[in-house]
Design a protein around this motif. Structure first.
Motif, PDB file in Angstrom:
ATOM      1  N   ALA A  53     -12.097   6.510   8.483  1.00  0.00           N
ATOM      2  CA  ALA A  53     -11.618   7.206   7.279  1.00  0.00           C
ATOM      3  C   ALA A  53     -11.370   8.687   7.566  1.00  0.00           C
ATOM      4  CB  ALA A  53     -12.625   7.041   6.143  1.00  0.00           C
TER       5      ALA A  53
ATOM      6  N   GLY B 207     -11.304   7.555  -2.286  1.00  0.00           N
ATOM      7  CA  GLY B 207     -12.464   6.912  -1.664  1.00  0.00           C
ATOM      8  C   GLY B 207     -13.040   5.802  -2.537  1.00  0.00           C
TER       9      GLY B 207
ATOM     10  N   ARG C 192     -11.363   2.457  -2.059  1.00  0.00           N
ATOM     11  CA  ARG C 192     -11.286   1.961  -0.678  1.00  0.00           C
ATOM     12  C   ARG C 192     -11.312   0.441  -0.629  1.00  0.00           C
ATOM     13  NH1 ARG C 192     -13.875   5.455   1.784  1.00  0.00           N
ATOM     14  NH2 ARG C 192     -12.051   6.243   2.815  1.00  0.00           N
TER      15      ARG C 192
END
Lengths: 303, 283
Positions: free
Chosen positions: A175, A236, A239
């Motif tokens: 990431a 995030g 995700r």
């Protein structure tokens, strides 16, 4: 009298004209408005409604808060929330400072600026699926690139994705690699927007480069950091792609990298438990909404 | 050596340190790409991943690429990605230009509120809509076609926002002149403003192209047939089926999938970086 009538006729036509022009503008907006109605409003309300039903897509039974009770009482949900927040937190913690330092450096040099921009930004334009595919090998414990490097440097190696206790670290590495370029670009754009006069004044007062960086650059970047922080959280929290490629919808090994969206996918399209999946969706949506409100407050988005 | 000279020398050293540091970091960032290409050209890589890792193939050959192309699914995936991306880009860019123009030049009721709604749509991710959208397209019988992938593109909040910002900078005097000549709003848009919108149109095409080419979650949900798979879906299914076996083929596939986006990016990087930085809400 006559004059008054003429006035009112004029007013009438002016009003008609205004109405007609409003209609014209709505025609310009028609595609966007249709999109909002069909692909935002309807699905959001429908998710909310479905979250109160037991549903497999065809048969629906009202069960009130039953889905929420089941979701909030299940360890799978809390595990997914924990994983999602954990990965996002460390991604931000590593990528924002690293990206800012690299951007400050790129900003200081004269030559090769755009070359460095391109190199660092390259992972960000690559699809995250392809990136995850590459990292499956990069993180491979026996023959992977990273462990080999660590070994060469005499550092301890890690089982990365093959062990539940370290798999999240592997995803974080991927990431950060994928997001770093974005952080650098945004930082650079805002670094260049800081008024040079501030630095000139500091120079005259005898401030060193480091002092200038600490006391002028960093405070002036506060808004940018807030923006990146919130943007990073929002993406995030969504995700899914990388953990799906690396560990399937269950986020193996032993659900150690299953995220909230992966859980929605697993419940909705693996088990056809649309009610449960919708309840999780609503909870995720509420979390994202909270961060978005914070976003608007912090960055003071100009309309 | 006086003070000024020593300061200059210090600065030069600092510069060299910065260059070296940046260079090392850049190498680390692109190392995975280089390794990927190297494995993809290594003849033995389908039997075992070459070890110790090297950035030059041990036994150079295009064998892995032959295997990938023999399979043929990659061509189909490319075609599918192309079709879906083309349709989505057209829809996104036209809707964004029309909408952004209205928000910039229009005077009508509810403008401010509507614009806020459009901005808010950017914060509602596809993940929060997967299930109802799936059921909706299921009911109208469009699942497993390209329609559910393309149609939702009609809403492009970021595009509307960027277009509005762009048209805000173009003076209203052009409109006044056109309206004195008796042109309708649509004529004014198509003949006066749209031709001026080249830069923003290019930006939107680039952003929309990259976004749609890489889109994964939604196509994964609605496209089930193997022959409809787009590139990211094909990559993911190949990867899930084979894990870290068949390294050579996997890396050849990854390379093939990454090449077009890298070419587009390197050619247009100035505009891409500019538009990303701008859409990143520069203060």
């Amino acid at each position: 009298m006559k004059a008054k009538m003429g006035e009112s006729v004029q007013l009438q036509t002016r009003r008609n004209k205004a109405a007609k022009s409003t209609l014209t503008w709505y025609l310009f907006l028609l595609p966007t408005l249709l999109g909002i109605a069909c692909f935002i409003l309807y699905p959001v309300f429908e998710s909310f409604r479905l979250s109160f039903y037991r549903s497999n897509g065809t048969i629906e039974t009202w069960i009130g808060l039953g889905n929420y009770q089941r979701v909030l009482g299940s360890s799978a949900f809390w595990n997914a929330v924990y994983n999602t927040f954990y990965i996002a937190f460390f991604q931000l913690l590593l990528a924002i400072p690293a990206g800012f330092v690299l951007a400050s450096m790129i900003n200081r040099i004269k030559r090769f600026q755009s070359m460095f921009k391109v190199l660092f930004f390259l992972p960000n334009v690559t699809s995250i699926v392809a990136a995850a595919m590459i990292f499956m090998f990069v993180l491979q414990p026996e023959v992977g690139l990273i462990n080999h490097f660590l070994d060469l440097l005499g550092l301890p190696t890690s089982p990365w994705l093959s062990d539940p206790s370290t798999s999240k670290a592997g995803v974080i590495l991927l990431a950060v690699w994928h997001w770093l370029g974005f952080v650098i670009i945004i930082c650079l754009a805002n670094l260049q927007a800081i008024s040079p006069e501030l630095y000139e004044a500091a120079e005259i007062d005898g401030a060193s480069s480091l002092q200038q960086w600490l006391f002028i650059t960093i405070p002036n970047m506060a808004g940018t950091f807030a923006f990146l922080f919130i943007m990073g959280w929002i993406s995030g929290l969504q995700r899914f792609q990388e953990v799906f490629v690396l560990g399937g919808p269950g986020g193996s090994p032993s659900r150690s990298m299953q995220t909230v969206v992966a859980l929605i996918y697993e419940r909705g399209f693996g088990g056809f438990e649309f009610g449960i999946a919708s309840a999780i969706t609503v909870l995720l949506f509420l979390i994202i909404l909270a961060f978005t409100v914070l976003n608007l407050k912090l960055t003071r988005l100009k309309l | 050596m006086n003070l000024a000279q020593s300061q200059q020398a210090n600065r030069r050293v600092a510069h060299i340190v910065i260059y070296v540091f940046l260079f090392v970091c850049a190498l680390l960032v692109i190392a995975p790409f280089v390794w990927m290409v190297s494995i993809s050209f290594d003849r033995m890589a389908n039997i075992q991943v070459p070890f110790p890792p090297s950035f030059i193939p041990d036994l150079f050959s295009i064998f892995n690429y032959e295997l990938v192309f023999e399979n043929g699914r990659i061509f189909r995936a490319y075609l599918n990605s192309g079709l879906v991306t083309f349709g989505s880009v057209i829809l996104q860019v036209s809707a964004a230009l029309l909408g952004g123009y209205a928000f910039s030049k229009g005077r009508f009721k509810g403008k401010k509120l509507l614009f806020l709604v459009v901005l808010a749509t950017m914060m509602v991710p596809i993940e929060a809509r997967l299930i109802p959208l799936y059921s909706m397209f299921n009911r109208v019988g469009l699942l497993d076609t390209f329609w559910p992938v393309i149609l939702p593109s009609i809403l492009y909040g970021l595009g509307v926002f960027l277009t509005k910002q762009f048209f805000d900078q173009i003076p209203d005097s052009l409109r006044e002149a056109a309206s004195i000549d008796g042109a309708s709003e649509f004529r004014t848009f198509f003949q006066v403003y749209a031709p001026l919108a080249g830069p923003i149109t290019a930006t939107l095409i680039i952003l929309s192209f990259m976004g749609n080419w890489n889109e994964f979650v939604w196509p994964l949900v609605v496209l089930n047939s193997e022959q409809l798979q787009t590139i990211p879906l094909f990559l993911a299914s190949f990867s899930l089926e084979n894990g870290t076996a068949l390294a050579g083929m996997t890396m050849a596939l990854a390379t093939i999938s990454v090449v077009p986006i890298i070419i587009v990016f390197v050619c247009l990087q100035r505009y891409i970086i500019q538009s990303i930085a701008l859409s990143g809400l520069k203060e």
